[in-house]
Design a protein around this motif. Structure first.
Motif, mmCIF file in Angstrom:
data_model
loop_
_atom_site.group_PDB
_atom_site.id
_atom_site.type_symbol
_atom_site.label_atom_id
_atom_site.label_comp_id
_atom_site.label_asym_id
_atom_site.label_seq_id
_atom_site.Cartn_x
_atom_site.Cartn_y
_atom_site.Cartn_z
ATOM 1 N N TYR A 24 -24.948 -6.015 27.203
ATOM 2 C CA TYR A 24 -25.790 -7.082 26.654
ATOM 3 C C TYR A 24 -25.335 -7.374 25.225
ATOM 4 C CZ TYR A 24 -29.183 -6.900 30.448
ATOM 5 O OH TYR A 24 -29.786 -6.960 31.670
ATOM 6 N N THR A 25 -24.851 -6.322 24.536
ATOM 7 C CA THR A 25 -24.495 -6.503 23.123
ATOM 8 C C THR A 25 -23.026 -6.239 22.829
ATOM 9 O OG1 THR A 25 -25.294 -4.254 22.810
ATOM 10 C CG2 THR A 25 -26.777 -6.033 22.160
ATOM 11 N N THR A 26 -22.280 -5.719 23.788
ATOM 12 C CA THR A 26 -20.855 -5.421 23.552
ATOM 13 C C THR A 26 -20.064 -5.966 24.741
ATOM 14 O OG1 THR A 26 -21.615 -3.288 22.700
ATOM 15 C CG2 THR A 26 -19.256 -3.516 23.008
ATOM 16 N N ALA A 27 -18.939 -6.590 24.461
ATOM 17 C CA ALA A 27 -18.063 -7.003 25.565
ATOM 18 C C ALA A 27 -17.591 -5.748 26.278
ATOM 19 C CB ALA A 27 -16.864 -7.755 25.000
ATOM 20 N N LYS A 28 -17.454 -5.802 27.613
ATOM 21 C CA LYS A 28 -17.124 -4.555 28.315
ATOM 22 C C LYS A 28 -15.764 -4.019 27.916
ATOM 23 C CE LYS A 28 -15.519 -6.226 32.828
ATOM 24 N NZ LYS A 28 -15.570 -5.973 34.254
ATOM 25 N N GLN A 29 -14.868 -4.885 27.493
ATOM 26 C CA GLN A 29 -13.541 -4.417 27.082
ATOM 27 C C GLN A 29 -13.586 -3.719 25.722
ATOM 28 O OE1 GLN A 29 -14.319 -7.681 27.597
ATOM 29 N NE2 GLN A 29 -13.465 -8.106 29.630
ATOM 30 N N LEU A 30 -14.735 -3.801 25.025
ATOM 31 C CA LEU A 30 -14.834 -3.154 23.706
ATOM 32 C C LEU A 30 -15.598 -1.835 23.754
ATOM 33 C CD1 LEU A 30 -15.442 -6.187 21.329
ATOM 34 C CD2 LEU A 30 -13.303 -5.112 22.030
ATOM 35 N N GLY A 63 -16.334 -13.783 22.762
ATOM 36 C CA GLY A 63 -15.015 -14.050 22.165
ATOM 37 C C GLY A 63 -14.904 -13.623 20.703
ATOM 38 N N GLU A 64 -15.964 -13.890 19.923
ATOM 39 C CA GLU A 64 -15.877 -13.564 18.489
ATOM 40 C C GLU A 64 -15.745 -12.066 18.273
ATOM 41 O OE1 GLU A 64 -15.263 -15.513 15.905
ATOM 42 O OE2 GLU A 64 -15.156 -17.071 17.446
ATOM 43 N N SER A 65 -16.486 -11.262 19.067
ATOM 44 C CA SER A 65 -16.402 -9.808 18.878
ATOM 45 C C SER A 65 -15.030 -9.294 19.322
ATOM 46 C CB SER A 65 -17.535 -9.083 19.602
ATOM 47 O OG SER A 65 -17.496 -9.375 20.973
ATOM 48 N N ILE A 66 -14.456 -9.932 20.348
ATOM 49 C CA ILE A 66 -13.095 -9.529 20.771
ATOM 50 C C ILE A 66 -12.105 -9.850 19.647
ATOM 51 C CG2 ILE A 66 -11.217 -10.010 22.412
ATOM 52 C CD1 ILE A 66 -13.315 -8.725 24.046
ATOM 53 N N LYS A 67 -12.251 -11.033 19.049
ATOM 54 C CA LYS A 67 -11.334 -11.423 17.968
ATOM 55 C C LYS A 67 -11.398 -10.420 16.821
ATOM 56 C CE LYS A 67 -11.252 -16.454 18.420
ATOM 57 N NZ LYS A 67 -11.721 -17.701 17.850
ATOM 58 N N LYS A 68 -12.629 -10.030 16.474
ATOM 59 C CA LYS A 68 -12.814 -9.088 15.360
ATOM 60 C C LYS A 68 -12.138 -7.755 15.669
ATOM 61 C CE LYS A 68 -16.682 -7.645 12.813
ATOM 62 N NZ LYS A 68 -18.102 -7.403 12.843
ATOM 63 N N SER A 69 -12.327 -7.300 16.888
ATOM 64 C CA SER A 69 -11.756 -6.013 17.274
ATOM 65 C C SER A 69 -10.223 -6.074 17.283
ATOM 66 C CB SER A 69 -12.288 -5.624 18.661
ATOM 67 O OG SER A 69 -11.622 -4.498 19.139
ATOM 68 N N VAL A 70 -9.676 -7.195 17.771
ATOM 69 C CA VAL A 70 -8.209 -7.318 17.833
ATOM 70 C C VAL A 70 -7.636 -7.374 16.416
ATOM 71 C CG1 VAL A 70 -6.301 -8.802 18.587
ATOM 72 C CG2 VAL A 70 -8.208 -8.342 20.131
ATOM 73 N N THR A 71 -8.366 -7.987 15.489
ATOM 74 C CA THR A 71 -7.914 -8.007 14.097
ATOM 75 C C THR A 71 -7.827 -6.580 13.567
ATOM 76 O OG1 THR A 71 -9.041 -10.097 13.854
ATOM 77 C CG2 THR A 71 -8.413 -9.003 11.812
ATOM 78 N N ALA A 72 -8.785 -5.741 13.957
ATOM 79 C CA ALA A 72 -8.755 -4.341 13.494
ATOM 80 C C ALA A 72 -7.616 -3.564 14.157
ATOM 81 C CB ALA A 72 -10.095 -3.668 13.797
ATOM 82 N N TRP A 73 -7.207 -3.972 15.360
ATOM 83 C CA TRP A 73 -6.134 -3.252 16.080
ATOM 84 C C TRP A 73 -4.747 -3.656 15.630
ATOM 85 C CZ3 TRP A 73 -2.541 -6.025 18.986
ATOM 86 C CH2 TRP A 73 -1.576 -5.246 19.644
#
Ligand code: DAU
Length: 362
Positions: A24-30, A63-73
């Protein structure tokens, strides 16, 4: 023959309903495995196979949370392009959405919730040079009904593919890593949505076979996990800790504590009067006091665990666990969960709690 140019395409859209309430609050890939988002393993794997131009399918919701995570990776030298898929209309629909980005390149399509042990380099090298139109990976599984399933002839050639069949013709499941040439878009254009309303990549590969194209299959070496459900995720956590956890103590551990096996402790984490039996990974700024942390546990940053025994579990950030009378096992706690002692008789604990859940257990 010149070798093929290859791009990467990671699918990180979709709904993630099977991991609710976490999703509900996190993309499953994260959702993290051994304290790293699952998605990062897919990206690492592509980069290790020499792919430095990667498209990532995202949904409007996460999408925004995925973008943020990829920036950290992101390691330097890798070009990342985000592609929004307006609705989760299937894996073949996701590929079609990326057609302009792929720009006639061959590509490795990697499902962002899959984790595989073996490196992709040999497969990718082989595909760069050979003439196959598509290459798939197969692995025997106990529950083929939950996957795309391949039927092979006596020579090991794929003769038929079916998505989540009720009566599977074999136990060979399609792993979520595929290699395609642009001809796959001709096949996608010819398929119709499946009974679950999705344009299935399995149907597109079957269409390639029907069109007389060359679809090669390879047996998958090593472990492979689709992290779609809680138990799969815990299993993935075990596999990754087994393979990658290496003693590295960056926080402080007092003289009353014992660390056994491979234990990683992050910066700013304090361990007092506790036993930690690896493989265990504890991230930064946690407090572990009067506790036992057993094998195959991953604890994200900011967690506090006191007067409790924990084993074979995954905690997301900022969980507080204290005063438990029984051992917490095989549990997955979302961000900010509060698990404290409640009055009454102790019972066994088996939990899957969503972000910011509060549980009082006696
Ligand atoms: O894990 C392997 C299996 O993955 C294969 O055996 C199946 O043939 C294949 O269809 C796929 O099945 P799933 O039902 O597990 O796929 P899921 O819906 O979980 O989606 C896989 C990934 O793709 C996940 O990271 C979400 C993303 N996705 C999914 C859909 C439906 C998208 O980005 N867009 C979508 O439209």
């Amino acid at each position: 023959m010149p070798s093929r140019r290859l791009k990467g395409l990671v699918l990180a859209g979709g709904k993630g309903t099977r991991l609710r309430p976490l999703t509900y609050t996190t993309a499953k890939q994260l959702v993290p495995v051994a304290n790293r988002p699952i998605l990062w393993y897919a990206l690492d794997s592509l980069v290790a196979a020499g792919i430095d131009d990667i498209g990532i399918i995202i949904s409007p919701e996460t999408g925004e949370s995925i973008k943020k995570s990829v920036t950290a990776w992101k390691p330097s030298g890798v070009k990342i392009t985000f592609i929004v898929q307006s609705e989760p209309a299937g894996l073949a629909h996701a590929a079609k959405t990326a057609e302009a980005y792929l720009d006639n390149s061959a590509f490795v399509m990697y499902l962002g919730d899959n984790l595989i042990q073996s490196g992709l380099l040999p497969l990718v090298e082989d595909f760069r040079k050979n003439t196959a139109d598509a290459q798939i990976l197969l692995k025997p599984v106990e529950n083929p009904q939950a996957f795309g399933v391949a039927e092979l002839d006596a020579a090991g050639q794929v003769i038929h593919l079916e998505e989540k069949p009720k009566e599977p013709k074999s136990n060979m499941a399609l792993v979520g890593v595929y290699l395609f040439t642009p001809v796959v878009f001709e096949a996608i254009a010819k398929i119709k949505p499946s009974p679950r309303g999705e344009l299935e990549i399995t149907d597109a590969i079957q269409m390639l076979i029907t069109m007389g194209k060359i679809v090669q299959s390879h047996p998958m070496e090593g472990w492979w996990l689709d992290t779609g459900k809680k138990d799969d995720l815990l299993e993935a956590n075990r596999m990754v800790l087994d393979d990658y956890c290496q003693t590295n103590i960056q926080g402080s551990v007092d003289s009353q504590s014992q660390l056994r096996g491979e234990v990683e402790i992050g910066v700013g984490t304090i361990v007092k009067n506790s036993i930690i039996q690896g493989p265990v990974r504890i991230a930064e700024n946690c407090v572990i006091e009067d506790a036992y942390i057993g094998p195959y546990t991953s604890i994200a940053s900011g967690c506090q665990i006191s007067k409790a025994e924990v084993e074979n579990s995954v905690f997301l950030e900022n969980c507080v666990v204290s005063g438990l009378q029984s051992r917490l096992e095989q549990s997955l706690l979302g961000q900010g969960c509060l698990l404290t002692k409640a009055p009454g008789q102790p019972v066994g604990y088996r939990l899957m709690l969503g972000d910011h859940s509060v549980a009082e257990i006696g």
